[in-house]
Design a protein around this motif. Structure first.
Motif, mmCIF file in Angstrom:
data_model
loop_
_atom_site.group_PDB
_atom_site.id
_atom_site.type_symbol
_atom_site.label_atom_id
_atom_site.label_comp_id
_atom_site.label_asym_id
_atom_site.label_seq_id
_atom_site.Cartn_x
_atom_site.Cartn_y
_atom_site.Cartn_z
ATOM 1 N N TRP A 141 0.840 -1.189 0.000
ATOM 2 C CA TRP A 141 0.000 0.000 0.000
ATOM 3 C C TRP A 141 0.880 1.246 0.000
ATOM 4 C CZ3 TRP A 141 -5.422 -0.623 0.776
ATOM 5 C CH2 TRP A 141 -5.820 -1.943 1.012
ATOM 6 N N PHE A 142 0.334 2.369 -0.507
ATOM 7 C CA PHE A 142 1.026 3.650 -0.407
ATOM 8 C C PHE A 142 0.264 4.491 0.600
ATOM 9 C CE2 PHE A 142 1.999 8.016 -1.308
ATOM 10 C CZ PHE A 142 3.366 7.972 -1.421
ATOM 11 N N CYS A 143 0.931 4.879 1.689
ATOM 12 C CA CYS A 143 0.318 5.665 2.752
ATOM 13 C C CYS A 143 0.341 7.140 2.374
ATOM 14 C CB CYS A 143 1.055 5.445 4.077
ATOM 15 S SG CYS A 143 0.372 6.462 5.411
ATOM 16 N N LEU A 144 -0.830 7.749 2.320
ATOM 17 C CA LEU A 144 -0.948 9.160 1.958
ATOM 18 C C LEU A 144 -0.536 10.082 3.105
ATOM 19 C CD1 LEU A 144 -4.350 8.851 0.108
ATOM 20 C CD2 LEU A 144 -2.105 9.227 -0.936
ATOM 21 N N SER B 161 -8.320 4.059 4.703
ATOM 22 C CA SER B 161 -8.800 5.349 4.214
ATOM 23 C C SER B 161 -7.663 6.346 4.030
ATOM 24 C CB SER B 161 -9.861 5.926 5.159
ATOM 25 O OG SER B 161 -9.313 6.163 6.434
ATOM 26 N N ASP B 162 -6.491 6.057 4.586
ATOM 27 C CA ASP B 162 -5.310 6.910 4.434
ATOM 28 C C ASP B 162 -4.320 6.347 3.421
ATOM 29 O OD1 ASP B 162 -6.182 8.734 6.372
ATOM 30 O OD2 ASP B 162 -5.269 7.586 7.995
ATOM 31 N N ARG B 163 -4.737 5.310 2.657
ATOM 32 C CA ARG B 163 -3.791 4.641 1.768
ATOM 33 C C ARG B 163 -4.385 4.398 0.394
ATOM 34 N NH1 ARG B 163 -1.530 -0.494 4.979
ATOM 35 N NH2 ARG B 163 -3.591 -1.348 4.637
ATOM 36 N N LEU B 164 -3.503 4.160 -0.563
ATOM 37 C CA LEU B 164 -3.873 3.710 -1.900
ATOM 38 C C LEU B 164 -3.412 2.269 -2.038
ATOM 39 C CD1 LEU B 164 -2.619 6.763 -4.004
ATOM 40 C CD2 LEU B 164 -4.961 6.282 -3.284
ATOM 41 N N GLY B 165 -4.260 1.438 -2.628
ATOM 42 C CA GLY B 165 -3.873 0.053 -2.834
ATOM 43 C C GLY B 165 -5.043 -0.876 -2.633
ATOM 44 N N GLU C 8 5.064 -1.133 -7.491
ATOM 45 C CA GLU C 8 3.785 -0.587 -7.952
ATOM 46 C C GLU C 8 3.218 0.388 -6.931
ATOM 47 O OE1 GLU C 8 1.174 -3.816 -8.821
ATOM 48 O OE2 GLU C 8 2.154 -4.276 -10.715
ATOM 49 N N ALA C 9 3.301 0.041 -5.666
ATOM 50 C CA ALA C 9 2.807 0.932 -4.611
ATOM 51 C C ALA C 9 3.607 2.225 -4.579
ATOM 52 C CB ALA C 9 2.875 0.226 -3.255
ATOM 53 N N ALA C 10 4.908 2.140 -4.807
ATOM 54 C CA ALA C 10 5.754 3.334 -4.792
ATOM 55 C C ALA C 10 5.374 4.296 -5.912
ATOM 56 C CB ALA C 10 7.227 2.941 -4.902
#
Length: 71
Positions: free
Chosen positions: A14-17, A31-35, A42-44
């Protein structure tokens, strides 16, 4: 390629926003991440992917605005 939440495995990334970092499955709230993403790489690249999609959508909207409306 991003997967649906039903496909979660311990190898999800996951990517943490909030922290602008890549995290494993156990991390900040979803809710604070993308993935999730299949790989750390890919997450990076998540923010770049979001930016590219936003630019494409903005361009498509501009094209729609330029077309004459029927009515």
């Amino acid at each position: 390629m991003a997967r649906t939440s039903s496909d979660n495995t311990p190898d999800d990334w996951w990517f943490c926003l909030k922290h602008h970092t890549v995290e494993p499955r156990k991390g900040c709230r979803n809710s604070d991440r993308l993935g999730p993403f299949d790989t750390r790489e890919e997450a990076a690249g998540a923010l770049e992917r979001v930016e590219a999609r936003n630019e494409a959508w903005d361009a498509a909207e501009e094209e729609d605005d330029d077309e004459p409306r029927e009515g």
